[in-house]
Design a protein around this motif. Structure first.
Motif, PDB file in Angstrom:
ATOM      1  N   PHE A  11      25.288 -12.732 -40.874  1.00 38.42           N
ATOM      2  CA  PHE A  11      24.278 -13.628 -40.323  1.00 38.42           C
ATOM      3  C   PHE A  11      22.869 -13.137 -40.642  1.00 38.42           C
ATOM      4  CE2 PHE A  11      27.921 -14.666 -37.572  1.00 38.42           C
ATOM      5  CZ  PHE A  11      27.920 -16.054 -37.704  1.00 38.42           C
ATOM      6  N   ARG A  62      30.284  -8.965 -45.429  1.00 35.59           N
ATOM      7  CA  ARG A  62      29.591  -7.953 -44.626  1.00 35.59           C
ATOM      8  C   ARG A  62      28.943  -6.894 -45.509  1.00 35.59           C
ATOM      9  NH1 ARG A  62      33.584  -6.157 -41.915  1.00 35.59           N
ATOM     10  NH2 ARG A  62      34.013  -4.342 -43.203  1.00 35.59           N
ATOM     11  N   ILE A 108      24.916  -3.432 -35.563  1.00 35.13           N
ATOM     12  CA  ILE A 108      24.175  -4.171 -36.588  1.00 35.13           C
ATOM     13  C   ILE A 108      25.032  -4.414 -37.827  1.00 35.13           C
ATOM     14  CG2 ILE A 108      22.192  -4.080 -38.152  1.00 35.13           C
ATOM     15  CD1 ILE A 108      20.730  -2.463 -36.020  1.00 35.13           C
ATOM     16  N   VAL A 149      27.938  -9.533 -37.930  1.00 36.29           N
ATOM     17  CA  VAL A 149      26.506  -9.693 -37.689  1.00 36.29           C
ATOM     18  C   VAL A 149      25.728  -9.527 -38.993  1.00 36.29           C
ATOM     19  CG1 VAL A 149      24.508  -8.704 -36.507  1.00 36.29           C
ATOM     20  CG2 VAL A 149      26.680  -8.940 -35.299  1.00 36.29           C
ATOM     21  N   TYR A 201      30.417  -8.119 -34.500  1.00 33.73           N
ATOM     22  CA  TYR A 201      30.748  -9.502 -34.810  1.00 33.73           C
ATOM     23  C   TYR A 201      29.975 -10.436 -33.897  1.00 33.73           C
ATOM     24  CZ  TYR A 201      34.605  -8.888 -38.115  1.00 33.73           C
ATOM     25  OH  TYR A 201      35.347  -8.626 -39.224  1.00 33.73           O
ATOM     26  N   LEU A 202      29.564 -11.574 -34.465  1.00 36.42           N
ATOM     27  CA  LEU A 202      28.923 -12.635 -33.712  1.00 36.42           C
ATOM     28  C   LEU A 202      29.761 -13.889 -33.914  1.00 36.42           C
ATOM     29  CD1 LEU A 202      26.430 -13.309 -31.984  1.00 36.42           C
ATOM     30  CD2 LEU A 202      25.271 -13.997 -34.075  1.00 36.42           C
TER      31      LEU A 202
END
Length: 348
Positions: free
Chosen positions: A176, A48, A163, A173, A167-168
């Motif tokens: 990604f 991250r 942003i 996020v 979490y996705l």
């Protein structure tokens, strides 16, 4: 062996060695846990927190491939973050998703404009890249201060904070975002003729021009890409802190980006470049930074520790060191073969 000659072998070996040493020193370094449908732990934090540096280093890779340099990426981050948070702060409804989208788009557009400016100075006016980008490096933070009125602008916006901290599926996020950027840049540079043209411009700009390559456009596009990626990095950084601090946003990130690019095997002389190597270089820098915290190195000593490890990693990747190591291996192999032959003669 062929694997030892691969350009990614030594950068990857340095990263793996760093992870192994850190794990032996502190097993918590690679420990992860699954909680509430999401992954947590130091490796996840590295993925991250590496997002801003990864994006900046990607742009820096393209610029260096054209035999240039971009010292303004940190300032662009500061400006784009200041623009995004100022829009949210003055909107009256910073938690509105539409307002957040507008703020992000405007911030990235500002990064694009600044990239266009750098590219214009370098490719059209012919100013040396280090001087052209130094102008924005010095002036950019002043512009950010003007945007925020000289204060640190703070905003409370859940969609914007998502942003960098959201979490996705099970991963952040921000992870990604930088993976998507790596894929897009890789496809454009390695699945089209753009990468070959970029390398040709970096190796010999004049010869490329005489061969019909529009070197000015290639160089300009590299600085534009660097500006856009730095703008996105500024949005992510501001999302993580939820504050527009013109003095600390992106501070010295241009140096870390150059370091990551070099650790990944890209030459500062231009020409050949490696996007995969840059990814490995960024992860190496972030892993080292995380290791300093895990090992409890005092803040006053951490720069020295960081520098020593970086010197060791760079030396291990030096071509002359590789050549010396191969020569020793060959001598050792010949020595063993000679001893074996001598024993066979004695036995006979």
């Amino acid at each position: 062996m062929t694997i030892f000659r691969h350009r990614l072998f030594w950068p990857a070996a340095a990263l793996v060695t760093l992870i192994i040493v850190n794990t032996i020193a502190n097993p918590n370094f690679i420990r992860m846990r699954f909680q509430d449908g999401q992954l947590y732990g130091n490796p996840i934090n590295i993925l991250r927190e590496s997002a801003p540096l990864m994006l900046v280093a990607l742009g820096m890779t393209l610029v260096i491939a054209t035999r240039g340099i971009d010292l303004s990426v940190g300032a662009i981050m500061a400006v784009s973050g200041a623009v995004a948070l100022t829009i949210l702060d003055r909107s009256g409804n910073p938690g509105d998703l539409g307002t957040v989208i507008v703020a992000v788009l405007v911030a990235v557009l500002v990064g694009l404009v600044l990239g266009v400016w750098n590219g214009f100075l370098v490719s059209v006016l012919g100013i040396q890249p280090i001087i052209a980008t130094l102008v924005l490096m010095l002036a950019g933070r002043g512009v950010a201060l003007l945007i925020t009125g000289g204060f640190i602008t703070t905003v409370n916006s859940a969609p914007y904070k998502f942003i960098s901290n959201g979490y996705l599926v099970i991963l952040p996020v921000a992870f990604f975002i930088w993976v998507a950027a790596v894929i897009i840049v890789s496809v454009l540079e390695r699945r089209t003729a753009l990468g070959m043209l970029t390398e040709s411009v970096g190796i010999n700009p004049e010869a490329s021009r005489l061969a019909g390559v529009r070197s000015r456009g290639i160089i300009w596009s590299a600085y534009i890409a660097s500006g856009v990626l730095a703008g996105i990095a500024g949005v992510i950084y501001a999302s993580n802190t939820m504050a527009a601090d013109a003095n600390s946003a992106g501070y010295l990130i241009e140096l870390y980006a150059i370091l990551a690019v070099v650790l990944g095997g890209t030459s500062l002389m231009g020409g050949k470049f490696s996007i995969a190597g840059t990814v490995i270089g960024v992860l190496t820098v972030e892993a080292l930074d995380s290791a300093i915290l895990f090992l409890g190195v005092p803040p006053a000593q951490s720069p020295v520790f960081f520098a020593v490890v970086v010197i060791i990693v760079v030396l291990l990747q030096a071509p002359r060191v590789h050549k010396f190591g191969r020569s020793i291996g060959q001598r050792f192999g010949r020595g063993q073969k000679q001893d074996s032959d001598d024993r066979k003669e004695v036995a006979a």
